[in-house]
Design a protein around this motif. Structure first.
Motif, PDB file in Angstrom:
ATOM      1  N   ALA A 203      -8.339  -1.141 -13.505  1.00 17.41           N
ATOM      2  CA  ALA A 203      -7.402  -0.016 -13.472  1.00 17.41           C
ATOM      3  C   ALA A 203      -7.095   0.395 -12.035  1.00 17.41           C
ATOM      4  O   ALA A 203      -7.970   0.362 -11.167  1.00 17.41           O
ATOM      5  CB  ALA A 203      -7.977   1.173 -14.227  1.00 17.41           C
ATOM      6  N   PRO A 204      -5.859   0.804 -11.750  1.00 14.37           N
ATOM      7  CA  PRO A 204      -5.542   1.352 -10.425  1.00 14.37           C
ATOM      8  C   PRO A 204      -6.366   2.606 -10.148  1.00 14.37           C
ATOM      9  O   PRO A 204      -6.920   3.230 -11.069  1.00 14.37           O
ATOM     10  CB  PRO A 204      -4.044   1.687 -10.537  1.00 14.37           C
ATOM     11  N   SER A 205      -6.406   2.984  -8.906  1.00 10.68           N
ATOM     12  CA  SER A 205      -7.174   4.160  -8.502  1.00 10.68           C
ATOM     13  C   SER A 205      -6.583   5.431  -9.112  1.00 10.68           C
ATOM     14  O   SER A 205      -5.363   5.615  -9.153  1.00 10.68           O
ATOM     15  CB  SER A 205      -7.164   4.287  -6.981  1.00 10.68           C
ATOM     16  N   GLU A 206      -7.468   6.317  -9.584  1.00  8.45           N
ATOM     17  CA  GLU A 206      -7.008   7.603 -10.118  1.00  8.45           C
ATOM     18  C   GLU A 206      -6.328   8.429  -9.033  1.00  8.45           C
ATOM     19  O   GLU A 206      -5.423   9.215  -9.321  1.00  8.45           O
ATOM     20  CB  GLU A 206      -8.191   8.392 -10.677  1.00  8.45           C
ATOM     21  N   GLU A 207      -6.749   8.289  -7.785  1.00 10.09           N
ATOM     22  CA  GLU A 207      -6.198   9.092  -6.700  1.00 10.09           C
ATOM     23  C   GLU A 207      -4.815   8.597  -6.280  1.00 10.09           C
ATOM     24  O   GLU A 207      -3.895   9.376  -6.069  1.00 10.09           O
ATOM     25  CB  GLU A 207      -7.138   9.079  -5.495  1.00 10.09           C
ATOM     26  N   THR A 208      -4.649   7.292  -6.154  1.00 10.33           N
ATOM     27  CA  THR A 208      -3.386   6.758  -5.643  1.00 10.33           C
ATOM     28  C   THR A 208      -2.366   6.454  -6.734  1.00 10.33           C
ATOM     29  O   THR A 208      -1.161   6.469  -6.487  1.00 10.33           O
ATOM     30  CB  THR A 208      -3.650   5.472  -4.837  1.00 10.33           C
ATOM     31  N   ASP A 209      -2.819   6.181  -7.944  1.00 12.26           N
ATOM     32  CA  ASP A 209      -1.901   5.852  -9.042  1.00 12.26           C
ATOM     33  C   ASP A 209      -2.468   6.411 -10.346  1.00 12.26           C
ATOM     34  O   ASP A 209      -2.928   5.653 -11.216  1.00 12.26           O
ATOM     35  CB  ASP A 209      -1.721   4.334  -9.133  1.00 12.26           C
ATOM     36  N   PRO A 210      -2.444   7.731 -10.516  1.00 13.41           N
ATOM     37  CA  PRO A 210      -3.062   8.316 -11.716  1.00 13.41           C
ATOM     38  C   PRO A 210      -2.399   7.875 -13.014  1.00 13.41           C
ATOM     39  O   PRO A 210      -3.082   7.703 -14.031  1.00 13.41           O
ATOM     40  CB  PRO A 210      -2.912   9.818 -11.490  1.00 13.41           C
ATOM     41  N   ILE A 211      -1.082   7.701 -13.007  1.00 13.59           N
ATOM     42  CA  ILE A 211      -0.397   7.258 -14.232  1.00 13.59           C
ATOM     43  C   ILE A 211      -0.814   5.836 -14.589  1.00 13.59           C
ATOM     44  O   ILE A 211      -1.116   5.526 -15.756  1.00 13.59           O
ATOM     45  CB  ILE A 211       1.124   7.343 -14.068  1.00 13.59           C
ATOM     46  N   GLY A 212      -0.853   4.959 -13.598  1.00 12.13           N
ATOM     47  CA  GLY A 212      -1.290   3.587 -13.841  1.00 12.13           C
ATOM     48  C   GLY A 212      -2.726   3.520 -14.327  1.00 12.13           C
ATOM     49  O   GLY A 212      -3.077   2.715 -15.190  1.00 12.13           O
ATOM     50  N   HIS A 213      -3.571   4.379 -13.767  1.00  7.72           N
ATOM     51  CA  HIS A 213      -4.968   4.411 -14.199  1.00  7.72           C
ATOM     52  C   HIS A 213      -5.074   4.825 -15.668  1.00  7.72           C
ATOM     53  O   HIS A 213      -5.773   4.180 -16.458  1.00  7.72           O
ATOM     54  CB  HIS A 213      -5.768   5.373 -13.321  1.00  7.72           C
ATOM     55  N   LEU A 214      -4.380   5.897 -16.041  1.00  5.08           N
ATOM     56  CA  LEU A 214      -4.427   6.356 -17.427  1.00  5.08           C
ATOM     57  C   LEU A 214      -3.855   5.301 -18.364  1.00  5.08           C
ATOM     58  O   LEU A 214      -4.377   5.105 -19.478  1.00  5.08           O
ATOM     59  CB  LEU A 214      -3.650   7.663 -17.570  1.00  5.08           C
ATOM     60  N   ALA A 215      -2.799   4.627 -17.944  1.00  3.83           N
ATOM     61  CA  ALA A 215      -2.158   3.634 -18.806  1.00  3.83           C
ATOM     62  C   ALA A 215      -3.114   2.505 -19.144  1.00  3.83           C
ATOM     63  O   ALA A 215      -3.203   2.082 -20.303  1.00  3.83           O
ATOM     64  CB  ALA A 215      -0.902   3.090 -18.125  1.00  3.83           C
ATOM     65  N   LEU A 216      -3.846   1.997 -18.165  1.00  6.36           N
ATOM     66  CA  LEU A 216      -4.755   0.905 -18.451  1.00  6.36           C
ATOM     67  C   LEU A 216      -6.028   1.404 -19.131  1.00  6.36           C
ATOM     68  O   LEU A 216      -6.536   0.786 -20.066  1.00  6.36           O
ATOM     69  CB  LEU A 216      -5.120   0.138 -17.180  1.00  6.36           C
TER      70      LEU A 216
END
Length: 517
Positions: A203-216
């Motif tokens: 998953a992408p970083s919660e800090e830099t890409d919170p939407i991407g993190h939640l999506a994965l």
């Protein structure tokens, strides 16, 4: 939803334990069947030849060794139908369970595997891509579906790793015999981490890409996560709670039809519980609600509590003047029309139910049989042009508009992967046209309830604002919050209302109530 309820949930139980764990939907290890055993069934005669293929040697036909036990086989077939044929799991799976005679724990296990795999497909695909060293889309579709099923078992059920791997390899031996070694290697790589470990890696970083993190992390497309976050005012913590709720087994709600069933008595009859908010709701713990006597007799129907609340809000809204002509402008398949028709019967009113699709119009007629409801198989946008839909005629109008259905993803898990942002423009145009037609159909002083099963702001606030501004006559918003039961939490600042799974236990229904000036 008219088919059997989703009967079982195992994904929140830890893996491991002895072979009798309920998490595997049976009372023994569901890896390889015992010697001489028919797949998925015991003690009922010899195996059926050709069930999973047959081996011909020297002209003698022999039944093939079972590739996998029957619940897993059914789950695979349902998943494959969804991806291969654009089928809907809530339609194909119940038929498969009936055809195979699966009930009880076996049916629950097959259902959990099917729905769980479909909900988590996005994250499963990312994990398989990493474990395989190639994009999941480059894997042969039958093998890909089998790997999804196996990966789900490894990461989200209590099936022991050896059983998940061996049963999936056996399945691949049937659907893609040249890929058994590949499947074995991929699954053993997957088994090296638990679900949290894979999310941490991919998953992408919660800090830099919170939407991407939640999506994965929670297996939703990024555009849907972004839409949810926007509708929730940017609250990412609550967005995460919504995504988690989307991945849970949905509740089954009945609507006790007013005048035909008392909800408390109905709850006792079906061994359920009265609903928390709707005065007509009954919660079921599972089973096949379509087979209940109350449903087959027309005393109740299956309907999410949120749908009951928004339909009832239109009926209870204060109205000056006559109140006998009601209209449901997009009535299929008939759940809200059934509730409104029962309420109309109690109050001496009559409901006109409009549905453009012929087969859905038939469903509406079936759902409202015996009630003061007239069903019209026509386009709701023909108000004024159709003599049966005159302008300025109706006292109360419901517009349950076609939408993306993002508010009911927990019930149709495949929808999150099928819907695309490109679906929005034609849908929102249709929504505006239908709402404008409803505002023309209602008399001055009459009420229109606009409802969608989507929290996407373009389908909710934007559609209502634009349609009310363009209709050519004054329209006022009615505060919808007092039209819902007192004490409901999290209804916002008004005048519209957005219901949420994580707040209210309902689908994410939107409600706006308008009064024509």
């Amino acid at each position: 939803m008219t088919g059997p309820a989703e009967p079982g949930r195992f994904s929140d139980a830890p893996r491991g334990g002895r072979s009798g764990d309920a998490g595997r939907g049976g009372d023994r290890d569901r890896g390889r069947p015992e010697r001489g055993e028919r797949p998925g069934r015991r003690g009922d005669g010899p195996p059926r030849e050709g069930r999973f293929g047959a081996d011909r040697r020297g002209g003698v036909r022999r039944p093939a060794r079972p590739a996998v036990d029957l619940p897993r086989h059914v789950a695979y077939q349902a998943i494959a139908a969804v991806h291969r044929d654009d089928a809907y799991a809530n339609l194909v799976l119940p038929a498969m369970l009936r055809d195979e005679g699966l009930t009880g724990r076996d049916a629950a296990f097959a259902t959990e595997l099917t729905y769980g795999t479909l909900r988590h497909t996005g994250t499963l695909d990312a994990i398989i891509t990493d474990a395989a060293g190639r994009d999941v889309q480059r894997i042969d579709p039958p093998v890909r579906d089998a790997l999804r099923l196996g990966t789900y078992q490894l990461l989200h059920t209590r099936v022991p790793a050896h059983a998940a791997v061996s049963s999936t390899v056996d399945l691949v031996r049937t659907v893609g015999p040249g890929a058994t070694g590949f499947a074995n290697a991929v699954l053993r790589e997957v088994a090296g981490r638990d679900a949290d470990g894979w999310v941490a890696k991919l998953a992408p970083s919660e800090e830099t890409d919170p939407i991407g993190h939640l999506a994965l992390a929670y297996s939703h497309p990024q555009w849907i996560v972004r839409a949810f976050a926007e509708a929730l005012g940017g609250d990412l913590r609550e967005t995460a709670r919504l995504l988690i709720e989307d991945n849970e087994r949905p509740p089954v709600h009945l609507c006790a039809r007013p005048g035909l069933a008392d909800p408390v008595a109905l709850a006792d009859e079906v061994r359920g519980a009265p609903g928390a908010f709707s005065p007509y709701a009954v919660y079921l713990s599972g089973g096949a609600p379509g087979e209940l006597a109350a449903v087959t007799e027309g005393r109740a129907h299956v309907q999410d509590e949120g749908s009951q609340l928004v339909a009832n809000a239109l009926a209870v809204a204060p109205l000056d003047g006559p109140d006998g002509r009601w209209l449901d402008l997009c009535a299929g398949p008939g759940g809200k029309a059934g509730l409104l028709g029962a309420l109309a019967a109690e109050r001496g009113a009559r409901l006109t139910a409009v549905e453009v699709a012929e087969h859905r119009a038939r469903l509406v007629a079936q759902a409202t049989r015996g009630l003061p409801v007239t069903v019209l198989n026509t386009d709701g946008r023909t108000v004024g042009a159709d003599p049966k839909l005159p302008e300025g005629h109706f006292d109360r109008v419901l517009v349950d508009a076609p939408c993306t259905g993002l508010g009911s993803l927990r019930r149709r898990p495949e929808s999150r992967w099928r819907r695309q942002p490109s679906d929005l423009p034609p849908l929102t145009r249709l929504q505006r046209e239908l709402l404008t037609a409803a505002l023309r159909a209602v008399r001055p002083g009459g009420l229109v309830a606009y409802v969608t099963c989507s929290p996407h702001t373009v389908e909710t606030h934007v559609t209502v604002t634009e349609a009310s501004r363009r209709c050519g006559f004054p329209v006022d918003f009615v505060d919808a919050r007092p039209l819902l039961p007192a004490g409901m939490p999290g209804l916002g600042d008004g005048p519209t209302v957005q219901l949420w799974p994580q707040r209210h236990g309902t689908d994410a229904m939107f409600l706006a109530v308008l009064r024509r000036g």
